[in-house]
Design a protein around this motif. Structure first.
Motif, mmCIF file in Angstrom:
data_model
loop_
_atom_site.group_PDB
_atom_site.id
_atom_site.type_symbol
_atom_site.label_atom_id
_atom_site.label_comp_id
_atom_site.label_asym_id
_atom_site.label_seq_id
_atom_site.Cartn_x
_atom_site.Cartn_y
_atom_site.Cartn_z
ATOM 1 N N PHE A 108 0.835 -1.207 0.000
ATOM 2 C CA PHE A 108 0.000 0.000 0.000
ATOM 3 C C PHE A 108 0.868 1.255 0.000
ATOM 4 O O PHE A 108 0.635 2.190 -0.765
ATOM 5 N N LYS A 109 1.882 1.278 0.849
ATOM 6 C CA LYS A 109 2.776 2.439 0.922
ATOM 7 C C LYS A 109 3.496 2.647 -0.404
ATOM 8 O O LYS A 109 3.574 3.772 -0.900
ATOM 9 N N GLU A 110 4.015 1.578 -0.999
ATOM 10 C CA GLU A 110 4.713 1.690 -2.283
ATOM 11 C C GLU A 110 3.792 2.228 -3.368
ATOM 12 O O GLU A 110 4.190 3.058 -4.185
ATOM 13 N N THR A 111 2.566 1.771 -3.378
ATOM 14 C CA THR A 111 1.603 2.251 -4.379
ATOM 15 C C THR A 111 1.286 3.720 -4.172
ATOM 16 O O THR A 111 1.262 4.510 -5.126
ATOM 17 N N MET A 112 1.052 4.108 -2.934
ATOM 18 C CA MET A 112 0.710 5.511 -2.662
ATOM 19 C C MET A 112 1.896 6.446 -2.926
ATOM 20 O O MET A 112 1.701 7.603 -3.294
ATOM 21 N N LEU A 113 3.116 5.969 -2.774
ATOM 22 C CA LEU A 113 4.285 6.799 -3.069
ATOM 23 C C LEU A 113 4.429 7.043 -4.569
ATOM 24 O O LEU A 113 5.109 7.978 -4.987
ATOM 25 N N LYS A 114 3.759 6.242 -5.400
ATOM 26 C CA LYS A 114 3.796 6.422 -6.855
ATOM 27 C C LYS A 114 2.639 7.287 -7.363
ATOM 28 O O LYS A 114 2.463 7.431 -8.565
ATOM 29 N N ILE A 115 1.857 7.859 -6.451
ATOM 30 C CA ILE A 115 0.618 8.532 -6.847
ATOM 31 C C ILE A 115 0.849 9.709 -7.804
ATOM 32 O O ILE A 115 -0.008 10.004 -8.626
#
Length: 119
Positions: A108-115
């Motif tokens: 989840f954190k990795e995905t949100m850091l790519k937002i």
């Protein structure tokens, strides 16, 4: 019944029911309210999401929180109003977080850091 308690509401003028588009008619029928329009005239609008990540930053959350709408197909192939309306909302970080699959905290954190690269 709510849990072990029975709830009874008496009103002289009106009662406001807010149980959602699907549950409100069910609640009204279960309350013995009879009207030919209860549960009718409901128009569902199923939606899908198309999203992706790009090489360059998109920053789709910047700017005014407006939705772009295309009404070209709203009347449908039979011109009876059962067509499609295409909407493209701005994707702020809160909306992106709600729509992101939660597999585990790290993913989840990795995905949100790519937002910044998402749209």
């Amino acid at each position: 019944h709510v849990g072990e308690y029975k709830i009874q509401i008496k009103a002289k003028r009106c009662v406001i029911v807010s149980a959602g588009a699907l549950n409100t008619p069910r609640l009204l029928h279960r309350s013995w309210l009879r009207n030919e329009h209860i549960g009718r005239h409901l128009r569902l609008h199923p939606t899908i999401v198309a999203a992706g990540f790009y090489d360059k930053p998109i920053d789709c959350y910047l700017g005014a929180p407006l939705t772009t709408v295309c009404n070209e197909f709203q009347y449908g192939p039979k011109e009876n109003g059962y067509g499609a309306k295409i909407e493209c909302p701005s994707c702020h970080t809160g909306l992106a977080a709600v729509g992101t699959p939660y597999l585990d905290p790290k993913h989840f954190k990795e995905t949100m850091l790519k937002i910044r690269h998402g749209a």
